[in-house]
Design a protein around this motif. Sequence first.
Motif, short mmCIF file in Angstrom:
data_model
loop_
_atom_site.label_atom_id
_atom_site.label_comp_id
_atom_site.label_asym_id
_atom_site.label_seq_id
_atom_site.Cartn_x
_atom_site.Cartn_y
_atom_site.Cartn_z
N ASP A 46 -9.93 3.81 -35.49
CA ASP A 46 -10.08 2.39 -35.79
C ASP A 46 -10.33 1.67 -34.46
N PHE A 48 -10.89 -2.14 -32.84
CA PHE A 48 -10.90 -3.59 -33.02
C PHE A 48 -10.33 -4.26 -31.78
N CYS A 57 -14.01 -6.19 -35.32
CA CYS A 57 -13.67 -4.85 -35.80
C CYS A 57 -14.95 -4.04 -35.88
N SER A 59 -15.20 -0.74 -36.23
CA SER A 59 -15.13 0.39 -37.15
C SER A 59 -15.10 -0.05 -38.61
N CYS A 60 -14.95 -1.34 -38.87
CA CYS A 60 -14.95 -1.83 -40.25
C CYS A 60 -16.35 -1.71 -40.85
N HIS A 78 -17.37 -7.19 -48.14
CA HIS A 78 -16.18 -6.39 -48.43
C HIS A 78 -15.82 -6.51 -49.91
N TYR A 98 -5.64 -11.68 -46.24
CA TYR A 98 -6.90 -11.42 -46.94
C TYR A 98 -6.91 -12.20 -48.25
N ALA A 255 -16.99 4.51 -45.43
CA ALA A 255 -16.43 4.61 -44.09
C ALA A 255 -16.77 5.92 -43.40
#
Length: 266
Positions: A46, A48, A57, A59-60, A78, A98, A255
């Motif tokens: 990950d 960020f 981020c 890796s998102c 998302h 979120y 991912a």
Amino acid sequence: MPSSAYRLAAIAAITFAAPVAAQTSPSITGTWKGDVASAKLPTKPDIFAIKDGRYTCASCIPPIAVKADGSAQAVAGHDYWDHLTVKIVDPLTVAYTYARGGKTVSTSTDTVSADGKTLTTTWRSTDNAKGIEQSGTSTETRIGTVPAGAHAVSGSWQRAEIKQVSDSSLYMTFKDAGGALAFSQPSGETYTAKFGGPAAPIVGDPAGTVVKVRRVGARTIEETDLRGGKVVSVYTMTLAPDGKTMTVVTEDRKAGTKTQFVAYRQ
């Protein structure tokens, strides 16, 4: 497989068991509980950072870049949320909220250890069919150093351990009716899909996920999840010869990661 518990490579051909094998092979029918201690987590790090008032981020999927000022920021692409709030709590802690459609669906907090080497994440969510609270705690290990001028949570992290996940995320019930597979979990998501048949909806899934299932040998079932016509994840569920345990391997196609855990018959 629906939300939280946290799901492999597609197999080219379906192998149907001969009648005698089918009679002696164990059935997936029943209730199972995932064992977090058995989890083999993704090796992809990950990545960020919080720097100069912004949260990024890398890796998102897709990547995120928003203000880290405690205000709700619109984030596109998302599946389960459309706004993210990033709030710096103190030099070692950051809180995230979120939301979807103006409603909070989950929260999480990242806390860095005093030596800067371990990141502990705690999360809570009510984003399920019954609206019951689910929660969990996990840790990650730092790779490299904190970027210059960035908050302590910033950098690259390797997933290390799942400490705890609420039972409602770990229990799952299947019924193999021969021609179809039915699934349900305590949080309320369900589906019934014909083996080798068309995609069936996951009832109660807010992202509109649909499922295809097929048999892959006498003790293995493969579930493929799709959104918008695209494969997002593949689960391979293989029963042990004695039928008491089941190995679940999840391939997250978005991912590019894989996770594995063992579930025990209840």
